[in-house]
Design a protein around this motif. Sequence first.
Motif, PDB file in Angstrom:
ATOM      1  N   ILE A   1       0.597  -1.102  -0.135  1.00  0.00           N
ATOM      2  CA  ILE A   1       0.008  -0.365   0.285  1.00  0.00           C
ATOM      3  C   ILE A   1       0.681   1.559   0.014  1.00  0.00           C
ATOM      4  O   ILE A   1       0.819   2.316  -0.589  1.00  0.00           O
ATOM      5  N   PHE A   2       2.248   1.508   0.678  1.00  0.00           N
ATOM      6  CA  PHE A   2       3.004   2.367   0.910  1.00  0.00           C
ATOM      7  C   PHE A   2       3.560   3.156  -0.558  1.00  0.00           C
ATOM      8  O   PHE A   2       3.441   3.531  -1.005  1.00  0.00           O
ATOM      9  N   LEU A   3       4.383   1.514  -1.341  1.00  0.00           N
ATOM     10  CA  LEU A   3       4.215   1.719  -2.687  1.00  0.00           C
ATOM     11  C   LEU A   3       3.999   1.913  -3.642  1.00  0.00           C
ATOM     12  O   LEU A   3       4.286   3.121  -4.338  1.00  0.00           O
ATOM     13  N   ASP A   4       2.440   1.871  -3.787  1.00  0.00           N
ATOM     14  CA  ASP A   4       1.899   2.134  -4.308  1.00  0.00           C
ATOM     15  C   ASP A   4       1.631   3.661  -3.793  1.00  0.00           C
ATOM     16  O   ASP A   4       1.219   4.175  -5.507  1.00  0.00           O
ATOM     17  N   ARG A   5       1.180   3.890  -2.972  1.00  0.00           N
ATOM     18  CA  ARG A   5       1.430   5.553  -2.709  1.00  0.00           C
ATOM     19  C   ARG A   5       2.313   6.292  -3.229  1.00  0.00           C
ATOM     20  O   ARG A   5       2.351   7.363  -3.980  1.00  0.00           O
ATOM     21  N   VAL A   6       3.868   5.515  -3.160  1.00  0.00           N
ATOM     22  CA  VAL A   6       4.810   6.129  -3.642  1.00  0.00           C
ATOM     23  C   VAL A   6       4.382   6.660  -4.873  1.00  0.00           C
ATOM     24  O   VAL A   6       5.175   7.733  -5.760  1.00  0.00           O
ATOM     25  N   GLU A   7       4.458   5.708  -5.332  1.00  0.00           N
ATOM     26  CA  GLU A   7       4.691   5.226  -7.288  1.00  0.00           C
ATOM     27  C   GLU A   7       3.298   6.357  -7.570  1.00  0.00           C
ATOM     28  O   GLU A   7       4.067   6.669  -8.248  1.00  0.00           O
ATOM     29  N   GLU A   8       2.273   6.133  -7.280  1.00  0.00           N
ATOM     30  CA  GLU A   8       1.718   6.777  -7.422  1.00  0.00           C
ATOM     31  C   GLU A   8       2.181   9.540  -6.967  1.00  0.00           C
ATOM     32  O   GLU A   8       1.636   9.562  -8.427  1.00  0.00           O
ATOM     33  N   LEU A   9       2.804   9.000  -6.455  1.00  0.00           N
ATOM     34  CA  LEU A   9       3.360  10.312  -5.988  1.00  0.00           C
ATOM     35  C   LEU A   9       4.236  10.626  -6.914  1.00  0.00           C
ATOM     36  O   LEU A   9       5.049  11.870  -7.085  1.00  0.00           O
ATOM     37  N   MET A  10       5.355  10.034  -6.970  1.00  0.00           N
ATOM     38  CA  MET A  10       6.510  10.302  -8.311  1.00  0.00           C
ATOM     39  C   MET A  10       6.194  10.055  -9.990  1.00  0.00           C
ATOM     40  O   MET A  10       6.370  10.838 -10.539  1.00  0.00           O
ATOM     41  N   ARG A  11       5.553   8.736  -9.577  1.00  0.00           N
ATOM     42  CA  ARG A  11       4.636   9.390 -11.281  1.00  0.00           C
ATOM     43  C   ARG A  11       4.062  11.001 -11.283  1.00  0.00           C
ATOM     44  O   ARG A  11       3.900  11.466 -12.330  1.00  0.00           O
ATOM     45  N   ALA A  12       3.000  11.199 -10.546  1.00  0.00           N
ATOM     46  CA  ALA A  12       2.487  12.331 -10.843  1.00  0.00           C
ATOM     47  C   ALA A  12       3.509  13.500 -11.089  1.00  0.00           C
ATOM     48  O   ALA A  12       3.335  14.935 -11.329  1.00  0.00           O
ATOM     49  N   GLN A  13       4.584  13.554 -10.270  1.00  0.00           N
ATOM     50  CA  GLN A  13       5.181  14.668  -9.849  1.00  0.00           C
ATOM     51  C   GLN A  13       6.869  14.610 -11.077  1.00  0.00           C
ATOM     52  O   GLN A  13       6.747  15.477 -11.991  1.00  0.00           O
ATOM     53  N   PHE A  14       7.105  13.559 -11.265  1.00  0.00           N
ATOM     54  CA  PHE A  14       8.105  13.749 -12.659  1.00  0.00           C
ATOM     55  C   PHE A  14       7.773  12.229 -13.891  1.00  0.00           C
ATOM     56  O   PHE A  14       6.469  11.761 -13.384  1.00  0.00           O
ATOM     57  N   ASP A  15       8.403  12.518 -14.866  1.00  0.00           N
ATOM     58  CA  ASP A  15       7.829  11.774 -16.330  1.00  0.00           C
ATOM     59  C   ASP A  15       8.784  10.698 -15.629  1.00  0.00           C
ATOM     60  O   ASP A  15       9.555  10.071 -16.295  1.00  0.00           O
ATOM     61  N   ILE A  16       8.372   9.248 -14.787  1.00  0.00           N
ATOM     62  CA  ILE A  16       8.955   8.332 -14.861  1.00  0.00           C
ATOM     63  C   ILE A  16       8.946   7.805 -16.131  1.00  0.00           C
ATOM     64  O   ILE A  16       7.596   7.136 -16.508  1.00  0.00           O
ATOM     65  N   ALA A  17       9.979   6.536 -16.978  1.00  0.00           N
ATOM     66  CA  ALA A  17       9.786   5.933 -17.679  1.00  0.00           C
ATOM     67  C   ALA A  17       9.426   5.272 -17.670  1.00  0.00           C
ATOM     68  O   ALA A  17       7.999   4.039 -18.119  1.00  0.00           O
ATOM     69  N   GLU A  18       9.571   4.122 -16.418  1.00  0.00           N
ATOM     70  CA  GLU A  18       9.121   2.788 -16.616  1.00  0.00           C
ATOM     71  C   GLU A  18       9.594   2.816 -14.185  1.00  0.00           C
ATOM     72  O   GLU A  18      10.365   3.084 -13.820  1.00  0.00           O
ATOM     73  N   VAL A  19       8.005   1.844 -14.306  1.00  0.00           N
ATOM     74  CA  VAL A  19       8.599   1.268 -12.816  1.00  0.00           C
ATOM     75  C   VAL A  19       8.383  -0.248 -12.984  1.00  0.00           C
ATOM     76  O   VAL A  19       7.772  -0.972 -13.136  1.00  0.00           O
ATOM     77  N   ILE A  20       9.449  -0.698 -11.988  1.00  0.00           N
ATOM     78  CA  ILE A  20       9.426  -2.359 -11.670  1.00  0.00           C
ATOM     79  C   ILE A  20       9.551  -2.309 -10.564  1.00  0.00           C
ATOM     80  O   ILE A  20      10.317  -1.768  -9.246  1.00  0.00           O
ATOM     81  N   ARG A  21       8.687  -3.553 -10.037  1.00  0.00           N
ATOM     82  CA  ARG A  21       8.071  -4.292  -8.802  1.00  0.00           C
ATOM     83  C   ARG A  21       8.654  -5.164  -8.710  1.00  0.00           C
ATOM     84  O   ARG A  21       8.319  -6.223  -9.180  1.00  0.00           O
ATOM     85  N   VAL A  22       9.532  -5.642  -7.093  1.00  0.00           N
ATOM     86  CA  VAL A  22       9.977  -6.519  -6.649  1.00  0.00           C
ATOM     87  C   VAL A  22       9.342  -6.946  -4.964  1.00  0.00           C
ATOM     88  O   VAL A  22       9.137  -5.899  -4.607  1.00  0.00           O
ATOM     89  N   LYS A  23       9.301  -8.507  -5.434  1.00  0.00           N
ATOM     90  CA  LYS A  23       9.381  -8.297  -3.359  1.00  0.00           C
ATOM     91  C   LYS A  23      10.442  -9.483  -2.538  1.00  0.00           C
ATOM     92  O   LYS A  23      11.067 -10.559  -3.366  1.00  0.00           O
ATOM     93  N   LYS A  24      11.057  -9.131  -2.283  1.00  0.00           N
ATOM     94  CA  LYS A  24      11.360  -9.959  -1.121  1.00  0.00           C
ATOM     95  C   LYS A  24      10.513 -11.369  -0.459  1.00  0.00           C
ATOM     96  O   LYS A  24       9.451 -11.030  -0.467  1.00  0.00           O
TER      97      LYS A  24
END
Length: 95
Positions: free
Chosen positions: A44-67
């Motif tokens: 949930i935290f990372l969903d929000r981080v992704e949302e905020l980063m995409r809103a503020q920056f032109d992020i080319a791609e997001v790669i998510r991994v889990k431990k």
Amino acid sequence: MAHVTLLDPTSQGDAAEKFLAPRLDTFDRKVMGLLDITKNGSDIFLDRVEELMRAQFDIAEVIRVKKPTFARPAPIALLVDLADQTDFVIEGLAD
């Protein structure tokens, strides 16, 4: 292939500083890695981080991994693979 150096954050002195990656000038057009440590709510935290980063920056791609588990360090192969594919990584911790 990216060079990965793991540092002990509890070490003393500035010897570790020589291994720090240089700061990025911008996050625009960069590949962002999100490392989910699998603690309760970290997705949930990372969903929000992704949302905020995409809103503020032109992020080319997001790669998510889990431990595999939050109780142990991430496998080196997972970290190296993530470093090879991304320009920067944000690790999500929650509870």
